[in-house]
Design a protein around this motif. Structure first.
Motif, PDB file in Angstrom:
ATOM      1  N   VAL A  78      26.111  31.488  28.205  1.00  0.00           N
ATOM      2  CA  VAL A  78      24.860  31.881  27.550  1.00  0.00           C
ATOM      3  C   VAL A  78      24.155  32.946  28.389  1.00  0.00           C
ATOM      4  O   VAL A  78      24.490  33.177  29.551  1.00  0.00           O
ATOM      5  N   SER A  79      23.155  33.577  27.788  1.00  0.00           N
ATOM      6  CA  SER A  79      22.445  34.655  28.467  1.00  0.00           C
ATOM      7  C   SER A  79      21.519  34.104  29.552  1.00  0.00           C
ATOM      8  O   SER A  79      21.200  32.916  29.591  1.00  0.00           O
ATOM      9  N   GLY A  80      21.054  35.007  30.401  1.00  0.00           N
ATOM     10  CA  GLY A  80      20.156  34.626  31.486  1.00  0.00           C
ATOM     11  C   GLY A  80      18.693  34.906  31.199  1.00  0.00           C
ATOM     12  O   GLY A  80      17.862  34.807  32.114  1.00  0.00           O
ATOM     13  N   ILE A  81      18.354  35.223  29.948  1.00  0.00           N
ATOM     14  CA  ILE A  81      16.953  35.475  29.587  1.00  0.00           C
ATOM     15  C   ILE A  81      16.128  34.217  29.863  1.00  0.00           C
ATOM     16  O   ILE A  81      16.509  33.115  29.458  1.00  0.00           O
ATOM     17  N   ARG A  82      14.967  34.378  30.515  1.00  0.00           N
ATOM     18  CA  ARG A  82      14.207  33.219  30.964  1.00  0.00           C
ATOM     19  C   ARG A  82      12.840  33.072  30.292  1.00  0.00           C
ATOM     20  O   ARG A  82      12.134  32.097  30.553  1.00  0.00           O
ATOM     21  N   LYS A  83      12.456  34.015  29.443  1.00  0.00           N
ATOM     22  CA  LYS A  83      11.157  33.930  28.772  1.00  0.00           C
ATOM     23  C   LYS A  83      11.336  34.068  27.266  1.00  0.00           C
ATOM     24  O   LYS A  83      12.101  34.919  26.803  1.00  0.00           O
ATOM     25  N   LEU A  84      10.599  33.254  26.517  1.00  0.00           N
ATOM     26  CA  LEU A  84      10.673  33.314  25.059  1.00  0.00           C
ATOM     27  C   LEU A  84      10.268  34.696  24.556  1.00  0.00           C
ATOM     28  O   LEU A  84      10.815  35.181  23.557  1.00  0.00           O
ATOM     29  N   ALA A  85       9.350  35.340  25.239  1.00  0.00           N
ATOM     30  CA  ALA A  85       8.889  36.658  24.826  1.00  0.00           C
ATOM     31  C   ALA A  85       9.994  37.708  24.896  1.00  0.00           C
ATOM     32  O   ALA A  85       9.908  38.752  24.232  1.00  0.00           O
ATOM     33  N   ASP A  86      11.026  37.439  25.680  1.00  0.00           N
ATOM     34  CA  ASP A  86      12.145  38.382  25.820  1.00  0.00           C
ATOM     35  C   ASP A  86      13.350  37.978  24.990  1.00  0.00           C
ATOM     36  O   ASP A  86      14.394  38.647  25.047  1.00  0.00           O
ATOM     37  N   ALA A  87      13.222  36.909  24.225  1.00  0.00           N
ATOM     38  CA  ALA A  87      14.379  36.302  23.557  1.00  0.00           C
ATOM     39  C   ALA A  87      14.619  36.862  22.165  1.00  0.00           C
ATOM     40  O   ALA A  87      13.689  37.202  21.426  1.00  0.00           O
ATOM     41  N   SER A  88      15.895  36.911  21.820  1.00  0.00           N
ATOM     42  CA  SER A  88      16.325  37.190  20.458  1.00  0.00           C
ATOM     43  C   SER A  88      16.787  35.866  19.856  1.00  0.00           C
ATOM     44  O   SER A  88      17.612  35.163  20.447  1.00  0.00           O
ATOM     45  N   ILE A  89      16.257  35.508  18.693  1.00  0.00           N
ATOM     46  CA  ILE A  89      16.525  34.183  18.131  1.00  0.00           C
ATOM     47  C   ILE A  89      17.000  34.284  16.689  1.00  0.00           C
ATOM     48  O   ILE A  89      16.758  35.280  16.004  1.00  0.00           O
ATOM     49  N   SER A  90      17.691  33.242  16.233  1.00  0.00           N
ATOM     50  CA  SER A  90      18.065  33.109  14.826  1.00  0.00           C
ATOM     51  C   SER A  90      17.284  31.957  14.216  1.00  0.00           C
ATOM     52  O   SER A  90      17.354  30.822  14.701  1.00  0.00           O
ATOM     53  N   ILE A  91      16.535  32.243  13.163  1.00  0.00           N
ATOM     54  CA  ILE A  91      15.710  31.222  12.514  1.00  0.00           C
ATOM     55  C   ILE A  91      16.426  30.562  11.340  1.00  0.00           C
ATOM     56  O   ILE A  91      15.880  29.671  10.692  1.00  0.00           O
ATOM     57  N   GLN A  92      17.642  31.013  11.042  1.00  0.00           N
ATOM     58  CA  GLN A  92      18.447  30.539   9.922  1.00  0.00           C
ATOM     59  C   GLN A  92      17.833  30.915   8.573  1.00  0.00           C
ATOM     60  O   GLN A  92      18.294  31.823   7.938  1.00  0.00           O
TER      61      GLN A  92
END
Length: 270
Positions: free
Chosen positions: A157-171
């Motif tokens: 998995v990626s090392g991104i540590r903040k939600l503000a920097d995250a790319s997400i899938s909401i389905q």
């Protein structure tokens, strides 16, 4: 009893059998699509894949129990099973019937309530050699991907540590709205770097590959998530229900790279 390595080899053979059937029927002009009582669709390929997997399990793992999307569970309460195979013959049936390639077969083994291995096979996500993608994991053995005829490579998995920097899938927005989470979805969209709806099996495998940081969805069945839990977790991620409990039977799932998990759950609880 077979050991986990043998079970994984067997699960990969089950996926081979599934791919042969689903791949042959994909984009077929005579694909038969019907509507189930819950208003979801089922194709003749869904049914044929599950029948083939069940026959192999019954032949080679006759004492194990099976829970599948199309034919349910033949025994008692599947939650009480010592060894339970959970099968979604085609995760993403609506994509399959429309000719979109984002679908796959999900095969999991659950022992004493814990998913210990998972295989996700997507034959239509083909590379230049025309052969699809497959992801798998067994507890303690890491998570892996094979693209086409290439050698398997380990997932992380990626090392991104903040939600503000995250790319997400909401389905899907409809899922969140139908379960009373629309306000949290809007808040989430204002918090993260990027939100998309990749859908079904593909979103979780993108997470395990380190290409996105989170997937969250509601209205799930065990066969939608069981195989994906080991793949995400063995890649270094974390999977829970929306309230932080076990996701397998809950009906919701939040899967992340682990580093942003608590922050994600906190936002959902607001």
């Amino acid at each position: 009893m077979p050991d986990l390595d043998d079970d994984l080899k067997f699960a990969l053979r089950l996926a081979d059998a599934a791919d042969a059937i689903s791949g042959a029927r994909f984009r077929a002009n005579d694909l038969d699509v019907t509507t189930k009582p819950d208003r979801t669709h089922v194709t003749d390929a869904d049914q044929a894949v599950e029948r083939a997997i069940r026959e192999l399990i019954e032949t080679e793992r006759g004492s194990d129990e099976i829970l599948g999307e199309e034919y349910g569970s033949a025994g008692g309460d599947p939650r009480a099973a010592h060894r339970l195979w959970i099968v979604d013959p085609i995760d993403g049936t609506h994509s399959y019937e429309r000719g979109l390639p984002m679908w796959g077969t999900l095969i999991a083994l659950v022992t004493d309530g814990e998913p210990v291995l998972g295989v996700a096979s997507s034959p239509a996500l083909a590379g230049s050699d025309g052969v699809g993608k497959r992801w798998w994991a067994a507890v303690g053995g890491g998570a892996w991907i094979r693209e086409g005829e290439g050698e398997p490579t380990r997932l992380r998995v990626s090392g991104i540590r903040k939600l503000a920097d995250a790319s997400i899938s909401i389905q899907s927005i409809r899922q969140w709205d139908a379960t009373g989470h629309l306000d949290q979805l809007v808040a989430l969209s204002r918090t993260v770097w990027r939100d998309r709806a990749y859908g079904d099996v593909w979103a979780y495998t993108l997470l395990a590959e380190g290409l996105i940081e989170a997937v969250a969805e509601f209205g799930l069945h065990p066969y939608d998530i069981a195989a994906l839990i080991p793949i995400v977790e063995e890649a270094g991620g974390r999977v829970t229900a929306a309230d932080g409990s076990s996701a397998l039977w809950d009906g919701s799932a939040v899967a992340t790279n682990g580093a942003i998990h608590d922050e994600f759950l906190t936002l959902l609880g607001d």
